[in-house]
Design a protein around this motif. Structure first.
Motif, PDB file in Angstrom:
ATOM      1  N   ILE A  33       0.964  -1.285   0.336  1.00  0.00           N
ATOM      2  CA  ILE A  33      -0.066   0.328  -0.309  1.00  0.00           C
ATOM      3  C   ILE A  33       0.748   1.134  -0.339  1.00  0.00           C
ATOM      4  CG2 ILE A  33      -1.580   0.903   1.367  1.00  0.00           C
ATOM      5  CD1 ILE A  33      -3.186  -1.430   2.311  1.00  0.00           C
ATOM      6  N   SER A  34       1.853   1.621   0.615  1.00  0.00           N
ATOM      7  CA  SER A  34       2.389   2.656   1.485  1.00  0.00           C
ATOM      8  C   SER A  34       3.239   2.658   0.188  1.00  0.00           C
ATOM      9  CB  SER A  34       3.233   2.403   2.392  1.00  0.00           C
ATOM     10  OG  SER A  34       3.802   1.649   2.446  1.00  0.00           O
ATOM     11  N   TYR A  35       3.919   1.279  -0.649  1.00  0.00           N
ATOM     12  CA  TYR A  35       5.091   1.713  -1.649  1.00  0.00           C
ATOM     13  C   TYR A  35       4.162   1.933  -3.230  1.00  0.00           C
ATOM     14  CZ  TYR A  35       7.488   1.373  -6.138  1.00  0.00           C
ATOM     15  OH  TYR A  35       7.845   1.486  -7.835  1.00  0.00           O
ATOM     16  N   SER A  36       2.685   1.750  -2.881  1.00  0.00           N
ATOM     17  CA  SER A  36       2.213   2.204  -3.951  1.00  0.00           C
ATOM     18  C   SER A  36       1.552   3.582  -4.316  1.00  0.00           C
ATOM     19  CB  SER A  36       1.728   0.887  -4.190  1.00  0.00           C
ATOM     20  OG  SER A  36       1.739  -0.251  -4.965  1.00  0.00           O
ATOM     21  N   ALA A  37       1.445   4.026  -3.181  1.00  0.00           N
ATOM     22  CA  ALA A  37       0.714   5.210  -3.035  1.00  0.00           C
ATOM     23  C   ALA A  37       1.951   6.071  -3.085  1.00  0.00           C
ATOM     24  CB  ALA A  37       0.455   5.318  -1.709  1.00  0.00           C
ATOM     25  N   GLY A  38       3.091   5.937  -2.788  1.00  0.00           N
ATOM     26  CA  GLY A  38       4.031   6.856  -3.314  1.00  0.00           C
ATOM     27  C   GLY A  38       4.469   7.030  -4.880  1.00  0.00           C
ATOM     28  N   ARG A  39       4.514   5.745  -5.137  1.00  0.00           N
ATOM     29  CA  ARG A  39       4.895   5.752  -7.071  1.00  0.00           C
ATOM     30  C   ARG A  39       3.555   6.298  -7.949  1.00  0.00           C
ATOM     31  NH1 ARG A  39       7.707   2.378  -9.942  1.00  0.00           N
ATOM     32  NH2 ARG A  39       7.747   2.776 -11.982  1.00  0.00           N
ATOM     33  N   PHE A  40       2.624   6.161  -7.282  1.00  0.00           N
ATOM     34  CA  PHE A  40       1.700   6.294  -8.319  1.00  0.00           C
ATOM     35  C   PHE A  40       1.657   8.100  -8.411  1.00  0.00           C
ATOM     36  CE2 PHE A  40      -2.418   8.637  -8.493  1.00  0.00           C
ATOM     37  CZ  PHE A  40      -3.178   7.913  -9.626  1.00  0.00           C
ATOM     38  N   TRP A  41       1.825   9.046  -7.478  1.00  0.00           N
ATOM     39  CA  TRP A  41       1.793  10.438  -7.845  1.00  0.00           C
ATOM     40  C   TRP A  41       3.363  11.018  -8.450  1.00  0.00           C
ATOM     41  CZ3 TRP A  41       5.587  13.574  -5.486  1.00  0.00           C
ATOM     42  CH2 TRP A  41       6.224  13.478  -4.188  1.00  0.00           C
ATOM     43  N   ILE A  42       4.304  10.043  -8.266  1.00  0.00           N
ATOM     44  CA  ILE A  42       5.854   9.960  -8.409  1.00  0.00           C
ATOM     45  C   ILE A  42       5.394  10.649 -10.320  1.00  0.00           C
ATOM     46  CG2 ILE A  42       8.253   9.300  -8.680  1.00  0.00           C
ATOM     47  CD1 ILE A  42       7.553   9.118  -5.203  1.00  0.00           C
ATOM     48  N   GLU A  43       5.189   9.083 -10.519  1.00  0.00           N
ATOM     49  CA  GLU A  43       5.402   8.389 -12.183  1.00  0.00           C
ATOM     50  C   GLU A  43       4.786   9.655 -12.691  1.00  0.00           C
ATOM     51  OE1 GLU A  43       6.107   6.115 -14.995  1.00  0.00           O
ATOM     52  OE2 GLU A  43       6.418   5.219 -12.285  1.00  0.00           O
ATOM     53  N   GLY A  44       3.809  10.550 -11.733  1.00  0.00           N
ATOM     54  CA  GLY A  44       2.512  10.848 -12.680  1.00  0.00           C
ATOM     55  C   GLY A  44       3.714  12.286 -13.538  1.00  0.00           C
TER      56      GLY A  44
ATOM     57  N   ARG B  81       6.803  12.038 -14.452  1.00  0.00           N
ATOM     58  CA  ARG B  81       8.030  11.304 -15.199  1.00  0.00           C
ATOM     59  C   ARG B  81       7.193  11.675 -16.404  1.00  0.00           C
ATOM     60  NH1 ARG B  81      10.280   5.764 -12.866  1.00  0.00           N
ATOM     61  NH2 ARG B  81      10.811   5.720 -15.283  1.00  0.00           N
ATOM     62  N   THR B  82       8.473  11.865 -17.159  1.00  0.00           N
ATOM     63  CA  THR B  82       7.795  11.737 -18.847  1.00  0.00           C
ATOM     64  C   THR B  82       8.352  10.770 -19.721  1.00  0.00           C
ATOM     65  OG1 THR B  82      10.527  12.630 -18.752  1.00  0.00           O
ATOM     66  CG2 THR B  82       9.063  14.391 -18.435  1.00  0.00           C
ATOM     67  N   ASP B  83       8.914   9.579 -19.067  1.00  0.00           N
ATOM     68  CA  ASP B  83       9.249   7.853 -19.668  1.00  0.00           C
ATOM     69  C   ASP B  83       8.359   7.251 -19.026  1.00  0.00           C
ATOM     70  OD1 ASP B  83       9.985   8.014 -16.672  1.00  0.00           O
ATOM     71  OD2 ASP B  83      12.477   6.869 -17.750  1.00  0.00           O
ATOM     72  N   SER B  84       7.341   7.286 -18.956  1.00  0.00           N
ATOM     73  CA  SER B  84       6.398   6.081 -17.848  1.00  0.00           C
ATOM     74  C   SER B  84       6.279   5.220 -19.447  1.00  0.00           C
ATOM     75  CB  SER B  84       5.081   7.172 -17.870  1.00  0.00           C
ATOM     76  OG  SER B  84       5.753   7.410 -16.851  1.00  0.00           O
ATOM     77  N   LEU B  85       6.421   3.693 -18.933  1.00  0.00           N
ATOM     78  CA  LEU B  85       5.398   2.757 -19.858  1.00  0.00           C
ATOM     79  C   LEU B  85       4.094   2.834 -19.841  1.00  0.00           C
ATOM     80  CD1 LEU B  85       7.432  -0.625 -18.001  1.00  0.00           C
ATOM     81  CD2 LEU B  85       8.360   1.044 -20.213  1.00  0.00           C
ATOM     82  N   MET B  86       4.219   2.905 -20.707  1.00  0.00           N
ATOM     83  CA  MET B  86       2.909   3.230 -21.426  1.00  0.00           C
ATOM     84  C   MET B  86       1.728   1.869 -22.339  1.00  0.00           C
ATOM     85  SD  MET B  86       2.223   6.238 -19.923  1.00  0.00           S
ATOM     86  CE  MET B  86       0.674   6.931 -21.190  1.00  0.00           C
TER      87      MET B  86
ATOM     88  N   ARG C 187      -0.728   5.000 -17.511  1.00  0.00           N
ATOM     89  CA  ARG C 187       0.486   4.970 -17.504  1.00  0.00           C
ATOM     90  C   ARG C 187       0.564   3.750 -16.614  1.00  0.00           C
ATOM     91  NH1 ARG C 187       3.849   9.476 -16.632  1.00  0.00           N
ATOM     92  NH2 ARG C 187       2.853  11.667 -17.196  1.00  0.00           N
ATOM     93  N   ILE C 188       1.168   2.910 -16.719  1.00  0.00           N
ATOM     94  CA  ILE C 188       1.289   1.618 -16.690  1.00  0.00           C
ATOM     95  C   ILE C 188       0.988   1.518 -14.800  1.00  0.00           C
ATOM     96  CG2 ILE C 188       1.962  -0.875 -16.214  1.00  0.00           C
ATOM     97  CD1 ILE C 188       0.583  -0.426 -18.704  1.00  0.00           C
ATOM     98  N   ALA C 189       2.448   2.158 -14.367  1.00  0.00           N
ATOM     99  CA  ALA C 189       3.197   1.677 -13.060  1.00  0.00           C
ATOM    100  C   ALA C 189       1.955   2.693 -12.188  1.00  0.00           C
ATOM    101  CB  ALA C 189       4.548   3.090 -12.879  1.00  0.00           C
ATOM    102  N   GLN C 190       1.343   3.899 -13.131  1.00  0.00           N
ATOM    103  CA  GLN C 190      -0.137   3.891 -12.160  1.00  0.00           C
ATOM    104  C   GLN C 190      -1.112   2.863 -11.917  1.00  0.00           C
ATOM    105  OE1 GLN C 190      -0.953   7.982 -13.261  1.00  0.00           O
ATOM    106  NE2 GLN C 190       0.022   8.453 -12.473  1.00  0.00           N
TER     107      GLN C 190
END
Length: 284
Positions: free
Chosen positions: A217-228, A230-235, A240-243
């Motif tokens: 839960i906690s890692y995914s919550a941080g990754r969700f907003w940080i991924e937003g 980024r300019t190189d997200s896997l799509m 955005r796949i990571a989100q």
């Protein structure tokens, strides 16, 4: 105070064909620190620490290929043109979600073969995993990759022209998302470690599997907003796949904790934990 980061480059030193890269050194360091930590935590929980050493081999065999395969699949158009780069992991290009999937599968197989509780193993691995992620994110810094959108904030990351994505060639400074995630992960590590030692004093209150789901839960919550950022997200299309994966992971973690603490139901497991005492007794 201004903090303008600039990578010194991906290579530490090279002697002829022998090249030592920051990315490889950081991954190796994260594995070594993670093994030492997980074995220490296993001992505190009365679990044979040698089991965590054995598990490490399985995790490496599952996580690293999983991380690379995951990344290559979502960037197949790029690698189809340069298939020789598929195995060039030292150049960067791994996905932590692929590593988590591969590592979890490896842990599941290991737990079944050794008749050890899957959830106990995941609890012992979770602190090492999130600490390793905090360390490993600095590999993105040295490779000048996985950065965010352009920014003029006091803290910013200089990206060489050769590493800038199309559309951003005229910008020099970007969000240091590697730093954001590294700091976030250290915070998650602190929470999980605190819960671990709290659980040692309150064994009847902290249920097995809790640390793994708190990590999820906690890692995914941080990754969700940080991924937003980024300019190189896997799509996948416009997603955005990571989100998407992060939201799914948060939902799984919350539902699992509800299952454990609200419904008070046990998690399906793969076997009984072998403790140090039982192993010593069997050796006698």
């Amino acid at each position: 105070m201004f903090l303008a980061f600039q990578s010194p480059g991906p290579i530490i030193f090279e002697i002829g064909p022998f090249i030592v890269r920051w990315y490889g050194l950081l991954i190796a360091s994260a594995i070594l620190i993670g093994v030492t930590l997980s074995q220490y935590l296993a001992q505190r929980r009365g679990v044979n620490p040698d089991l965590l050493g054995d598990l490490t081999i399985w995790l490496v065999l599952g996580a690293i290929p999983g991380a690379r395969i995951y990344y290559v699949l979502f960037e197949w158009q790029q690698y189809a043109q340069r298939p020789e780069d598929i195995i060039a992991i030292w150049k960067g290009g791994i996905a932590i979600h692929g590593a988590i999937i591969g590592g979890t599968i490896a842990t599941l197989i290991f737990s079944r073969l050794n008749k050890i509780s899957l959830w106990q193993l995941l609890d012992l691995v979770a602190p090492s995993l999130i600490l390793g992620q905090a360390i490993g994110r600095w590999g993105n810094f040295f490779n000048s990759e996985a950065f965010g959108r352009p920014t003029d904030l006091p803290w910013k990351l200089y990206i060489p022209l050769s590493n800038r994505p199309s559309g951003y060639l005229n910008y020099e400074y970007f969000h240091p998302t590697f730093l954001y995630e590294s700091i976030w992960n250290l915070g998650v590590f602190a929470v999980i470690i605190w819960l671990f030692f709290w659980g040692l004093k309150n064994q009847d209150r902290l249920k097995t599997g809790t640390l793994a789901f708190v990590y999820l839960i906690s890692y995914s919550a941080g990754r969700f907003w940080i991924e937003g950022l980024r300019t190189d997200s896997l799509m996948l299309g416009f997603l955005r796949i990571a989100q998407v994966v992060s939201l799914t992971a948060i939902a799984i973690g919350i539902l699992s904790l509800v299952w454990l603490y609200v419904l008070r139901r046990p998690l399906p497991d793969t076997g009984r934990v072998k403790s140090q005492k039982s192993k010593v007794k069997s050796q006698k």
